[in-house]
Every structure is written in C-alpha cells, then in structure tokens.
Design a protein around this motif. Structure first.
Motif, PDB file in Angstrom:
ATOM      1  N   HIS A 159      47.876  32.806  24.966  1.00  0.00           N
ATOM      2  CA  HIS A 159      46.933  32.372  24.259  1.00  0.00           C
ATOM      3  C   HIS A 159      45.557  32.414  24.535  1.00  0.00           C
ATOM      4  CE1 HIS A 159      50.393  29.268  23.040  1.00  0.00           C
ATOM      5  NE2 HIS A 159      50.213  30.144  22.152  1.00  0.00           N
ATOM      6  N   VAL A 160      44.701  32.356  23.801  1.00  0.00           N
ATOM      7  CA  VAL A 160      43.268  32.657  24.159  1.00  0.00           C
ATOM      8  C   VAL A 160      42.750  32.203  25.506  1.00  0.00           C
ATOM      9  CG1 VAL A 160      40.955  32.952  23.510  1.00  0.00           C
ATOM     10  CG2 VAL A 160      42.649  33.739  21.965  1.00  0.00           C
ATOM     11  N   LEU A 161      42.965  30.746  25.389  1.00  0.00           N
ATOM     12  CA  LEU A 161      42.315  29.940  26.655  1.00  0.00           C
ATOM     13  C   LEU A 161      43.051  30.192  27.859  1.00  0.00           C
ATOM     14  CD1 LEU A 161      41.397  26.514  25.002  1.00  0.00           C
ATOM     15  CD2 LEU A 161      39.779  28.439  25.404  1.00  0.00           C
ATOM     16  N   PRO A 162      44.289  30.220  28.065  1.00  0.00           N
ATOM     17  CA  PRO A 162      45.049  30.684  29.055  1.00  0.00           C
ATOM     18  C   PRO A 162      44.556  32.090  29.554  1.00  0.00           C
ATOM     19  CG  PRO A 162      46.459  29.554  27.743  1.00  0.00           C
ATOM     20  CD  PRO A 162      45.152  29.496  26.891  1.00  0.00           C
ATOM     21  N   ALA A 163      44.463  32.832  28.567  1.00  0.00           N
ATOM     22  CA  ALA A 163      44.251  34.424  29.129  1.00  0.00           C
ATOM     23  C   ALA A 163      42.708  34.429  29.873  1.00  0.00           C
ATOM     24  CB  ALA A 163      44.374  35.200  27.878  1.00  0.00           C
ATOM     25  N   LEU A 164      41.701  33.401  29.138  1.00  0.00           N
ATOM     26  CA  LEU A 164      40.362  33.491  29.849  1.00  0.00           C
ATOM     27  C   LEU A 164      40.422  32.960  31.218  1.00  0.00           C
ATOM     28  CD1 LEU A 164      38.382  32.564  26.730  1.00  0.00           C
ATOM     29  CD2 LEU A 164      38.347  34.601  27.875  1.00  0.00           C
ATOM     30  N   ILE A 165      41.435  31.618  31.362  1.00  0.00           N
ATOM     31  CA  ILE A 165      41.526  31.194  32.542  1.00  0.00           C
ATOM     32  C   ILE A 165      41.943  32.210  33.508  1.00  0.00           C
ATOM     33  CG2 ILE A 165      42.444  29.257  33.731  1.00  0.00           C
ATOM     34  CD1 ILE A 165      42.296  27.759  31.148  1.00  0.00           C
ATOM     35  N   ARG A 166      42.974  32.835  33.241  1.00  0.00           N
ATOM     36  CA  ARG A 166      43.570  33.729  34.280  1.00  0.00           C
ATOM     37  C   ARG A 166      42.654  34.746  34.549  1.00  0.00           C
ATOM     38  NH1 ARG A 166      49.457  35.882  34.662  1.00  0.00           N
ATOM     39  NH2 ARG A 166      48.783  37.815  36.066  1.00  0.00           N
ATOM     40  N   ARG A 167      41.942  35.211  33.575  1.00  0.00           N
ATOM     41  CA  ARG A 167      41.028  36.443  34.067  1.00  0.00           C
ATOM     42  C   ARG A 167      39.733  35.980  34.624  1.00  0.00           C
ATOM     43  NH1 ARG A 167      41.269  38.966  27.914  1.00  0.00           N
ATOM     44  NH2 ARG A 167      43.438  39.588  28.076  1.00  0.00           N
ATOM     45  N   PHE A 168      39.226  34.751  34.381  1.00  0.00           N
ATOM     46  CA  PHE A 168      38.077  34.205  35.445  1.00  0.00           C
ATOM     47  C   PHE A 168      38.972  33.934  36.910  1.00  0.00           C
ATOM     48  CE2 PHE A 168      36.088  32.938  31.344  1.00  0.00           C
ATOM     49  CZ  PHE A 168      34.947  33.877  31.349  1.00  0.00           C
ATOM     50  N   HIS A 169      39.926  33.472  36.757  1.00  0.00           N
ATOM     51  CA  HIS A 169      40.500  33.110  38.124  1.00  0.00           C
ATOM     52  C   HIS A 169      40.755  34.584  38.996  1.00  0.00           C
ATOM     53  CE1 HIS A 169      43.053  31.466  41.300  1.00  0.00           C
ATOM     54  NE2 HIS A 169      43.978  32.496  41.010  1.00  0.00           N
ATOM     55  N   GLU A 170      41.308  35.524  38.209  1.00  0.00           N
ATOM     56  CA  GLU A 170      41.373  36.857  39.005  1.00  0.00           C
ATOM     57  C   GLU A 170      40.235  37.418  39.486  1.00  0.00           C
ATOM     58  OE1 GLU A 170      43.853  38.952  36.057  1.00  0.00           O
ATOM     59  OE2 GLU A 170      45.798  38.060  36.729  1.00  0.00           O
ATOM     60  N   ALA A 171      39.015  37.110  38.688  1.00  0.00           N
ATOM     61  CA  ALA A 171      37.741  37.688  39.100  1.00  0.00           C
ATOM     62  C   ALA A 171      37.249  37.089  40.176  1.00  0.00           C
ATOM     63  CB  ALA A 171      36.897  37.725  37.672  1.00  0.00           C
ATOM     64  N   LYS A 172      37.732  35.718  40.659  1.00  0.00           N
ATOM     65  CA  LYS A 172      37.196  35.437  41.826  1.00  0.00           C
ATOM     66  C   LYS A 172      37.939  35.993  43.087  1.00  0.00           C
ATOM     67  CE  LYS A 172      36.821  30.936  42.124  1.00  0.00           C
ATOM     68  NZ  LYS A 172      37.253  29.580  42.093  1.00  0.00           N
ATOM     69  N   GLU A 173      39.123  36.732  42.942  1.00  0.00           N
ATOM     70  CA  GLU A 173      39.575  37.438  44.108  1.00  0.00           C
ATOM     71  C   GLU A 173      38.751  38.492  44.356  1.00  0.00           C
ATOM     72  OE1 GLU A 173      42.568  36.266  45.175  1.00  0.00           O
ATOM     73  OE2 GLU A 173      42.384  34.511  43.698  1.00  0.00           O
ATOM     74  N   PRO A 174      38.616  38.561  46.013  1.00  0.00           N
ATOM     75  CA  PRO A 174      37.935  39.567  46.544  1.00  0.00           C
ATOM     76  C   PRO A 174      38.193  41.099  46.065  1.00  0.00           C
ATOM     77  CG  PRO A 174      38.513  37.983  48.107  1.00  0.00           C
ATOM     78  CD  PRO A 174      39.119  37.878  46.816  1.00  0.00           C
ATOM     79  N   ALA A 175      39.253  41.169  45.740  1.00  0.00           N
ATOM     80  CA  ALA A 175      39.775  42.445  45.328  1.00  0.00           C
ATOM     81  C   ALA A 175      39.572  43.070  44.008  1.00  0.00           C
ATOM     82  CB  ALA A 175      41.194  42.794  45.699  1.00  0.00           C
ATOM     83  N   ASN A 176      39.067  41.786  43.304  1.00  0.00           N
ATOM     84  CA  ASN A 176      38.871  42.130  41.720  1.00  0.00           C
ATOM     85  C   ASN A 176      37.785  41.415  41.194  1.00  0.00           C
ATOM     86  OD1 ASN A 176      39.414  42.895  39.154  1.00  0.00           O
ATOM     87  ND2 ASN A 176      40.995  41.477  38.740  1.00  0.00           N
ATOM     88  N   PRO A 177      36.368  41.549  41.666  1.00  0.00           N
ATOM     89  CA  PRO A 177      35.380  40.673  41.110  1.00  0.00           C
ATOM     90  C   PRO A 177      34.859  41.265  39.966  1.00  0.00           C
ATOM     91  CG  PRO A 177      34.652  42.862  42.416  1.00  0.00           C
ATOM     92  CD  PRO A 177      36.070  42.845  42.549  1.00  0.00           C
ATOM     93  N   VAL A 178      35.642  41.595  38.874  1.00  0.00           N
ATOM     94  CA  VAL A 178      35.056  41.789  37.552  1.00  0.00           C
ATOM     95  C   VAL A 178      36.174  41.071  36.494  1.00  0.00           C
ATOM     96  CG1 VAL A 178      34.610  43.587  35.804  1.00  0.00           C
ATOM     97  CG2 VAL A 178      34.022  43.976  38.069  1.00  0.00           C
ATOM     98  N   VAL A 179      35.617  40.429  35.435  1.00  0.00           N
ATOM     99  CA  VAL A 179      36.547  39.670  34.565  1.00  0.00           C
ATOM    100  C   VAL A 179      36.747  40.861  33.583  1.00  0.00           C
ATOM    101  CG1 VAL A 179      36.649  38.441  32.394  1.00  0.00           C
ATOM    102  CG2 VAL A 179      35.348  37.659  34.567  1.00  0.00           C
ATOM    103  N   ASN A 180      38.376  40.959  33.751  1.00  0.00           N
ATOM    104  CA  ASN A 180      39.015  42.090  32.986  1.00  0.00           C
ATOM    105  C   ASN A 180      38.704  41.768  31.332  1.00  0.00           C
ATOM    106  OD1 ASN A 180      40.481  43.949  31.763  1.00  0.00           O
ATOM    107  ND2 ASN A 180      42.258  43.274  32.569  1.00  0.00           N
ATOM    108  N   ALA A 181      38.491  42.618  30.593  1.00  0.00           N
ATOM    109  CA  ALA A 181      38.264  42.477  29.046  1.00  0.00           C
ATOM    110  C   ALA A 181      39.354  42.553  28.314  1.00  0.00           C
ATOM    111  CB  ALA A 181      37.198  43.335  28.390  1.00  0.00           C
ATOM    112  N   GLY A 182      40.381  42.898  29.251  1.00  0.00           N
ATOM    113  CA  GLY A 182      41.647  42.838  28.179  1.00  0.00           C
ATOM    114  C   GLY A 182      41.945  44.022  27.553  1.00  0.00           C
TER     115      GLY A 182
END
Length: 93
Positions: free
Chosen positions: A70-93
C-alpha cells in the motif's frame, strides 16, 4: 460510500445511493462529511478542493513489499531505506 456492486470506476454521483456495506459503514459515514466539506467551498468559490483519505493505514501486519504494498507502507519503507548509509536517496519506485 459507494454501492457494494458498483463498477470499478466509481462515479461520485453513485455515493450513498444504496444501503451501506456493513463492513465499511463506519468508514463511509466518517468520510461523507469530509467529502461535503471539501466540495462546498469548491462549488461556492470556484476552487478545486479535494479530500484525501488514506484508506489503508499501516501496522505490524501490513505489506511492506517494495513494489506490491500500500502507499503509506511503501513510503515508510522508502524513507527508512534512505536513512541507510549505503542508500541516501529516497527511491521513487
């Protein structure tokens, strides 16, 4: 708000025309005033207000799959992943 057997492309004019689906009755009744509150200023002042209602909230048992969630969980996951040092960008999907 929409009839239970309404076709997939729901027309706004079909809202609340038949008895409400019992499993969604509370949601439909809560959504109705918000729809009215956004449509009245649009009609009166010639604006184009809409009401946004995320109908699926997230929680422990929600689907956080990268492409099938769903949209909200997808956004949460993408923001969480962007906090990781290896992936500092929010993936637009």
């Amino acid at each position: 708000m929409y009839p239970r057997m309404a076709p997939p492309a729901h027309a706004r004019s079909s809202c609340l025309l038949t008895p409400l689906e019992k499993t969604n009755e509370a949601y439909a009744l809560a959504r109705s005033p918000a729809e009215t509150a956004s449509s009245q200023p649009s009609w009166q002042y010639g604006t184009d207000y809409i009401s946004v209602m995320p109908t699926n909230l997230y929680g422990p048992n929600d689907n956080y799959h990268p492409t099938h969630s769903h949209v909200l969980p997808a956004l949460i996951r993408r923001f969480h992943e962007a906090k990781e040092p290896a992936n500092p960008v929010v993936n637009a999907g």
